[in-house]
Motif scaffolding. Structure first.
Motif, PDB file in Angstrom:
ATOM      1  N   LEU A  37       0.823  -1.209   0.000  1.00 24.63           N
ATOM      2  CA  LEU A  37       0.000   0.000   0.000  1.00 24.63           C
ATOM      3  C   LEU A  37       0.857   1.259   0.000  1.00 24.63           C
ATOM      4  O   LEU A  37       0.532   2.240  -0.674  1.00 24.63           O
ATOM      5  N   LEU A  38       1.958   1.249   0.749  1.00 28.43           N
ATOM      6  CA  LEU A  38       2.852   2.410   0.755  1.00 28.43           C
ATOM      7  C   LEU A  38       3.466   2.623  -0.628  1.00 28.43           C
ATOM      8  O   LEU A  38       3.589   3.756  -1.098  1.00 28.43           O
ATOM      9  N   GLU A  39       3.843   1.531  -1.287  1.00 27.10           N
ATOM     10  CA  GLU A  39       4.386   1.642  -2.646  1.00 27.10           C
ATOM     11  C   GLU A  39       3.343   2.195  -3.605  1.00 27.10           C
ATOM     12  O   GLU A  39       3.648   3.030  -4.467  1.00 27.10           O
ATOM     13  N   GLU A  40       2.099   1.752  -3.459  1.00 30.17           N
ATOM     14  CA  GLU A  40       1.026   2.262  -4.318  1.00 30.17           C
ATOM     15  C   GLU A  40       0.801   3.751  -4.075  1.00 30.17           C
ATOM     16  O   GLU A  40       0.660   4.532  -5.023  1.00 30.17           O
ATOM     17  N   LEU A  41       0.795   4.154  -2.811  1.00 30.29           N
ATOM     18  CA  LEU A  41       0.605   5.560  -2.475  1.00 30.29           C
ATOM     19  C   LEU A  41       1.749   6.404  -3.028  1.00 30.29           C
ATOM     20  O   LEU A  41       1.517   7.484  -3.591  1.00 30.29           O
ATOM     21  N   ALA A  42       2.977   5.940  -2.901  1.00 29.95           N
ATOM     22  CA  ALA A  42       4.131   6.667  -3.436  1.00 29.95           C
ATOM     23  C   ALA A  42       4.005   6.836  -4.948  1.00 29.95           C
ATOM     24  O   ALA A  42       4.235   7.923  -5.485  1.00 29.95           O
ATOM     25  N   ALA A  43       3.618   5.773  -5.630  1.00 32.63           N
ATOM     26  CA  ALA A  43       3.469   5.837  -7.082  1.00 32.63           C
ATOM     27  C   ALA A  43       2.362   6.809  -7.482  1.00 32.63           C
ATOM     28  O   ALA A  43       2.522   7.592  -8.429  1.00 32.63           O
ATOM     29  N   LEU A  44       1.247   6.798  -6.761  1.00 31.29           N
ATOM     30  CA  LEU A  44       0.156   7.730  -7.048  1.00 31.29           C
ATOM     31  C   LEU A  44       0.607   9.171  -6.852  1.00 31.29           C
ATOM     32  O   LEU A  44       0.327  10.043  -7.677  1.00 31.29           O
ATOM     33  N   SER A  45       1.323   9.424  -5.762  1.00 29.32           N
ATOM     34  CA  SER A  45       1.800  10.761  -5.474  1.00 29.32           C
ATOM     35  C   SER A  45       2.784  11.238  -6.537  1.00 29.32           C
ATOM     36  O   SER A  45       2.707  12.385  -7.007  1.00 29.32           O
ATOM     37  N   GLU A  46       3.689  10.384  -6.920  1.00 25.47           N
ATOM     38  CA  GLU A  46       4.677  10.759  -7.914  1.00 25.47           C
ATOM     39  C   GLU A  46       4.069  10.954  -9.293  1.00 25.47           C
ATOM     40  O   GLU A  46       4.483  11.830 -10.050  1.00 25.47           O
ATOM     41  N   SER A  47       3.041  10.166  -9.628  1.00 30.51           N
ATOM     42  CA  SER A  47       2.386  10.375 -10.923  1.00 30.51           C
ATOM     43  C   SER A  47       1.609  11.672 -10.931  1.00 30.51           C
ATOM     44  O   SER A  47       1.544  12.362 -11.950  1.00 30.51           O
ATOM     45  N   ARG A  48       1.021  12.061  -9.795  1.00 30.47           N
ATOM     46  CA  ARG A  48       0.338  13.358  -9.701  1.00 30.47           C
ATOM     47  C   ARG A  48       1.329  14.492  -9.847  1.00 30.47           C
ATOM     48  O   ARG A  48       1.044  15.490 -10.495  1.00 30.47           O
ATOM     49  N   ALA A  49       2.516  14.339  -9.262  1.00 27.97           N
ATOM     50  CA  ALA A  49       3.555  15.383  -9.357  1.00 27.97           C
ATOM     51  C   ALA A  49       4.005  15.537 -10.797  1.00 27.97           C
ATOM     52  O   ALA A  49       4.234  16.643 -11.279  1.00 27.97           O
ATOM     53  N   ALA A  50       4.144  14.426 -11.494  1.00 24.15           N
ATOM     54  CA  ALA A  50       4.609  14.466 -12.887  1.00 24.15           C
ATOM     55  C   ALA A  50       3.567  15.076 -13.822  1.00 24.15           C
ATOM     56  O   ALA A  50       3.918  15.721 -14.802  1.00 24.15           O
ATOM     57  N   SER A  51       2.294  14.874 -13.478  1.00 25.60           N
ATOM     58  CA  SER A  51       1.238  15.366 -14.369  1.00 25.60           C
ATOM     59  C   SER A  51       0.772  16.774 -14.020  1.00 25.60           C
ATOM     60  O   SER A  51       0.013  17.363 -14.759  1.00 25.60           O
ATOM     61  N   GLY A  52       1.189  17.286 -12.885  1.00 28.71           N
ATOM     62  CA  GLY A  52       0.681  18.605 -12.556  1.00 28.71           C
ATOM     63  C   GLY A  52       1.590  19.294 -11.668  1.00 28.71           C
ATOM     64  O   GLY A  52       1.742  20.324 -11.358  1.00 28.71           O
TER      65      GLY A  52
END
Length: 158
Positions: free
Chosen positions: A143-158
């Motif tokens: 779950l922590l890995e999933e959250l990190a990936a979600l956060s980083e994809s949001r940073a990359a897209s916006g």
């Protein structure tokens, strides 16, 4: 961190992503990880702050004390009001709970300002630091890995 949004604004923006909300609430409900701890870790990573074990312990400890004294009791009463069909009471308690979370994040941001240094740090580095129990639980790490990936994809897209 001067050009970054406040921790509260960052948290509100991140929370709009229903996948982030889902993962954070699972971490809170299934593993007892305070959402505020997750949000401050992601904020520090987004700001490029290098993970620091001592700061991670201070942030986690402060969050745990605040949660225990204020937020968990409010959460329990809010859930009880929802179960009892007391919608107006639930709404009012939910507002108080949200204000408590805002105050906690403000306090955590103050503690985090002591962390110097800029760099390029991953969200997972901070998350693993503030949630040390991960070594004992594979589901928690996933779950922590999933959250990190979600956060980083949001940073990359916006």
């Amino acid at each position: 961190m001067d050009n970054e949004p406040t921790l509260w604004r960052f948290a509100l923006g991140l929370w709009r992503d229903k996948n982030v909300e889902r993962v954070c609430l699972r971490l809170q409900d299934d593993y007892g990880v305070p959402v505020a701890t997750l949000l401050v870790a992601l904020w520090l990573a987004r700001g490029g702050r290098r993970p620091d074990a001592a700061l991670g312990r201070r942030l986690s400890g402060h969050t745990e004390r605040f949660e225990e004294r204020y937020l968990r009791p409010l959460r329990a009463v809010r859930r009880r009001a929802a179960e009892d069909g007391a919608a107006e009471l639930k709404r009012q308690i939910q507002e108080a709970e949200l204000e408590g979370e805002r105050l906690l994040l403000e306090q955590l941001a103050g503690l985090a300002r002591t962390q110097p240094g800029e760099g390029t740090e991953t969200a997972l580095g901070w998350l693993l630091l503030v949630v040390p129990e991960v070594a004992q639980c594979e589901g928690l790490q996933a779950l922590l890995e999933e959250l990190a990936a979600l956060s980083e994809s949001r940073a990359a897209s916006g």
